[in-house]
Write a protein that holds these residues in place. Structure first.
Motif, PDB file in Angstrom:
ATOM      1  N   TYR A 199       5.528   8.353 -33.344  1.00  0.00           N
ATOM      2  CA  TYR A 199       4.165   8.019 -33.749  1.00  0.00           C
ATOM      3  C   TYR A 199       3.272   9.259 -33.726  1.00  0.00           C
ATOM      4  O   TYR A 199       2.483   9.503 -34.649  1.00  0.00           O
ATOM      5  CB  TYR A 199       3.585   6.936 -32.835  1.00  0.00           C
TER       6      TYR A 199
ATOM      7  N   LEU B 292      -0.613  11.165 -38.416  1.00  0.00           N
ATOM      8  CA  LEU B 292      -2.013  10.971 -38.022  1.00  0.00           C
ATOM      9  C   LEU B 292      -2.899  11.891 -38.855  1.00  0.00           C
ATOM     10  O   LEU B 292      -3.616  12.751 -38.333  1.00  0.00           O
ATOM     11  CB  LEU B 292      -2.191  11.257 -36.522  1.00  0.00           C
TER      12      LEU B 292
ATOM     13  N   SER C 111      -6.175   7.643 -31.811  1.00  0.00           N
ATOM     14  CA  SER C 111      -4.886   7.799 -31.129  1.00  0.00           C
ATOM     15  C   SER C 111      -5.009   8.708 -29.916  1.00  0.00           C
ATOM     16  O   SER C 111      -4.490   8.402 -28.838  1.00  0.00           O
ATOM     17  CB  SER C 111      -3.841   8.350 -32.107  1.00  0.00           C
TER      18      SER C 111
ATOM     19  N   PHE D 206      -2.376   2.708 -34.995  1.00  0.00           N
ATOM     20  CA  PHE D 206      -3.195   2.772 -33.787  1.00  0.00           C
ATOM     21  C   PHE D 206      -3.544   1.396 -33.239  1.00  0.00           C
ATOM     22  O   PHE D 206      -3.852   1.262 -32.046  1.00  0.00           O
ATOM     23  CB  PHE D 206      -4.474   3.590 -34.037  1.00  0.00           C
TER      24      PHE D 206
ATOM     25  N   LEU E   7      -1.102   0.621 -30.688  1.00  0.00           N
ATOM     26  CA  LEU E   7      -1.345   1.420 -29.494  1.00  0.00           C
ATOM     27  C   LEU E   7      -2.478   0.842 -28.657  1.00  0.00           C
ATOM     28  O   LEU E   7      -2.401   0.818 -27.421  1.00  0.00           O
ATOM     29  CB  LEU E   7      -1.679   2.857 -29.912  1.00  0.00           C
TER      30      LEU E   7
END
Length: 387
Positions: free
Chosen positions: A13, A145, A154, A362, A365
């Motif tokens: 990620y 990202l 993030s 995200f 996450l």
């Protein structure tokens, strides 16, 4: 396989060249969960989290089914697959944690190291290669990202986890060297976060920090008040410093980033009965404002209303509310990660985010990870009814 795939999920990620690479481990997690679905350990996980999993499943199912009255069966298959990946991710962490006691700690360590490496490369790109957004000069990370909002959210989530890890290790009286290394990681990620100028992440960090203050140990009301007072003093000093160095001018020059105007433009597209049932998860939520295309509503709550209607929003808030309630009953060593990260996510997603059902990003996450952590039950709190 599931344990390795979970670790690879956070590593890819933050470090993979593209988002598609980070999707691969989630497929292995899904296949692993299917293979282990009827094992005794998995049955135990499911029975101890029956209510939460039932609420989440009903919500995800509704959001998937919402496509039926606005599109065709084929368009429903993709979000249905994403929903299954989310469910498999949710049960995989408590499943592995039950077999390997220290897995949550290793998972956090892998996440912090990956996020720190990503932040180092981002800072190198920002200062050394002038790799930043052309219009505003904001930091953007390499790889998947690749926009400042995704980067900022993030790194902010990683900072919250890092602060929780630091406090948790301090309570366990770990070595000064480990605390020093974690501090370096936090300083690196926090610097990258600030340079993304992602205001929702900064605001979420403040609220997540307050949640951490309230959860890191059992104290009386007076002690909680004293701890929050110290945190408030710290915030005042930090805000004052940011003001004097001109960081506020950088943040405020973008005004509201047209959020209220975008929200209004999205809302006027909803009429009865779509306001109640939504337009379907696969609907196009893009709107034009002032001659510019905005691809989504920039709020997970308004997006949920757009795709799933008021019924979808009620389901989402029910998931959030019950998950937070379950987090308050966790062992403190897990609660210290779950609640601050979850609060961070709830705040950030007020002004950012699109679909709640999608491949890993995200939102996984900030929302699905803390909810998954809330399913890790110690022997002292487990009960057969899942309460």
């Amino acid at each position: 396989v599931v344990a390795i795939s979970l670790l690879l999920t956070v590593v890819t990620y933050f470090l993979a060249k593209s988002n598609s690479t980070s999707f691969i481990p989630t497929y292995f997690i899904g296949l692993g969960v299917i293979a282990l679905l009827f094992s005794q350990r998995m049955k135990h996980i499911l029975s101890n989290n029956t209510v939460l999993l039932l609420i989440i499943t009903m919500f995800l199912a509704y959001m998937v089914i919402s496509n039926f009255w606005h599109t065709n069966l084929i368009a429903t298959l993709k979000p249905a697959g994403y929903a299954l990946l989310i469910l498999s991710f949710l049960v995989s962490i408590p499943f592995i944690s039950r077999q390997f006691k220290h897995f949550p700690e290793r998972f956090v360590q892998a996440l912090l190291v990956s996020a720190t490496i990503s932040a180092i490369f981002s800072l190198w790109g920002y200062f050394g290669l002038d790799y930043r957004t052309g219009d505003e000069g904001r930091l953007i990370a390499f790889g998947g990202l690749d926009n400042p909002v995704m980067s900022g959210l993030s790194y902010g989530a990683a900072c919250i986890i890092g602060f929780s890890y630091f406090v948790n290790r301090s309570l366990l009286e770990k070595s000064l060297l480990e605390k020093f290394l974690v501090s370096i990681c936090l300083l690196t990620m926090l610097t990258a976060l600030l340079l993304t100028e992602t205001r929702s992440a900064i605001l979420g960090l403040l609220f997540g920090g307050a949640a951490l203050v309230l959860t890191y140990c059992s104290r009386s009301a007076i002690q909680h008040t004293y701890a929050l007072s110290k945190y408030l003093v710290f915030l005042i000093l930090s805000v004052s410093l940011a003001y004097f160095v001109g960081y506020f001018d950088v943040l405020l020059e973008r005004s509201t980033s047209l959020r209220p105007e975008i929200w209004e433009a999205v809302y006027v597209h909803l009429s009865f009965p779509q306001l109640i049932t939504g337009k379907g998860t696969s609907a196009d939520a893009s709107v034009y404002y002032a001659g510019e295309l905005h691809k989504h509503p920039h709020s997970i709550y308004l997006s949920t209303v757009y795709y799933g209607g008021v019924l979808g929003l009620v389901g989402l808030l029910t998931v959030f509310g019950y998950a937070l309630f379950q987090m308050t009953k966790l062992d403190r060593s897990i609660m210290i990660y779950a609640i601050p990260l979850f609060i961070y996510g709830l705040i950030c997603l007020t002004v950012d985010g699109n679909r709640i059902i999608r491949k890993i990003d995200f939102i996984w996450l900030m929302i699905w990870l803390p909810i998954s952590l809330s399913m890790i039950r110690s022997a002292s709190v487990e009960s057969p009814d899942g309460s």
